[in-house]
Write an enzyme that holds these catalytic residues in place. Structure first.
Site, PDB file in Angstrom:
ATOM      1  N   GLY A 109       0.777  -1.220   0.000  1.00 47.25           N
ATOM      2  CA  GLY A 109       0.000   0.000   0.000  1.00 47.25           C
ATOM      3  C   GLY A 109       0.808   1.269   0.000  1.00 47.25           C
ATOM      4  N   CYS A 110       2.115   1.201   0.042  1.00 44.33           N
ATOM      5  CA  CYS A 110       2.902   2.399   0.308  1.00 44.33           C
ATOM      6  C   CYS A 110       4.202   2.374  -0.466  1.00 44.33           C
ATOM      7  CB  CYS A 110       3.194   2.486   1.807  1.00 44.33           C
ATOM      8  SG  CYS A 110       4.293   3.823   2.262  1.00 44.33           S
ATOM      9  N   GLY A 111       4.580   3.503  -1.046  1.00 42.47           N
ATOM     10  CA  GLY A 111       5.820   3.553  -1.787  1.00 42.47           C
ATOM     11  C   GLY A 111       6.934   4.253  -1.057  1.00 42.47           C
ATOM     12  N   CYS A 113       7.561   3.560   2.549  1.00 39.74           N
ATOM     13  CA  CYS A 113       7.870   2.920   3.823  1.00 39.74           C
ATOM     14  C   CYS A 113       9.334   2.522   3.906  1.00 39.74           C
ATOM     15  CB  CYS A 113       7.002   1.686   4.011  1.00 39.74           C
ATOM     16  SG  CYS A 113       5.237   2.048   4.015  1.00 39.74           S
TER      17      CYS A 113
END
Length: 272
Positions: A109-111, A113
């Site tokens: 869900g995250c680029g 982290c």
């Protein structure tokens, strides 16, 4: 070992009428290690398809390389635990990478982290210069046009897509992944490998618009970013600073326009 982009999985479907046994096609996600000159730079959870595009797009949008020619060798290596995408860089790029080495881990869900400083999260991005102009009608239809390229989503109903919209030609290229940022990296890598100038078209996304998507477009030189959902406030501010035209809620024949609106005009011209 060859990993597939989707897997048929048994389960039970429960409704008011009762329960029935089912098999669903589900998207796969596996750890992909991005390895440069023998050192792992990042491990991302991604769909194991179009991995050469993904790896190159990641290298470009992270500023590890600025051109395909800076890569001396590349290979995909399967392991029981996941996949390695191995790069061997020209000496000057290897030295530049070593000087700014940072750890990074990117769950789906995250680029952002796992980065090791606040400065990296809001790193400066280049100004995007382009003569691209798009007709409002083409922009309004962009996410509908992208649907025709979402074959993995048709199977699984669980993946994002990134497409490339050319003026007068529609969506000409697309890539899919469980992660929206991975899909965009795959698209950017495919553009580089196929020799398409990033400044000649717009990126079209099936997701919300977050900061990392604007950062990737800026690094790649894509001047317009279109999405089916909303932007964050930070994404709008960064797009304004980077010279990127940000388009949101592109669906149902309309769209919202948040930055650099001059690129969307009824007097749009085709660009080479």
């Amino acid at each position: 070992m060859t990993m597939r982009a989707h897997v048929s999985t048994p389960g039970q479907s429960h409704h008011a009428e009762g329960m029935r046994a089912i098999h669903r096609a589900l998207p796969e996600e596996v750890p992909i290690a991005l390895v440069f000159n023998g050192t792992t730079q990042a491990v991302m959870m991604a769909t194991p398809a179009d991995l050469a595009d993904f790896a190159l797009g990641f290298a470009l949008t992270e500023g590890i390389v600025t051109d395909h020619a800076q890569i001396e060798d590349f290979e995909i290596v399967d392991h029981a635990q996941g996949i390695e995408a191995r790069f061997w860089l020209a000496e000057d790029r290897a030295q530049a990478l070593a000087s700014r080495r940072r750890a990074m881990a990117g769950p789906v869900g995250c680029g952002l982290c796992g980065i090791d400083s606040l400065e990296e999260a809001v790193r400066p991005v280049p100004w995007v210069q382009s003569d691209l102009r798009l007709m409002p009608a083409d922009v309004a239809r962009a996410t509908d046009a992208l649907r025709d390229h979402q074959h993995l989503h048709d199977l699984t109903r669980a993946t994002h897509a990134a497409g490339f919209l050319l003026p007068g030609a529609g969506v000409t290229l697309a890539r899919e992944d469980v992660g929206r940022h991975n899909a965009l990296d795959k698209l950017i890598g495919a553009l580089q490998q196929q020799g398409h100038p990033p400044g000649s078209g717009a990126a079209v996304m099936t997701s919300r618009l977050s900061v990392e998507l604007v950062q990737k477009c800026a690094m790649a030189g894509i001047p317009v970013l279109i999405a089916v959902s909303a932007p964050t406030g930070a994404a709008v501010r960064l797009a304004e600073e980077a010279g990127i035209t940000l388009v949101a809620f592109a669906r149902g024949g309309g769209f919202d326009l948040y930055s650099h609106p001059y690129r969307i005009t009824d007097e749009a011209q085709h660009v080479a």
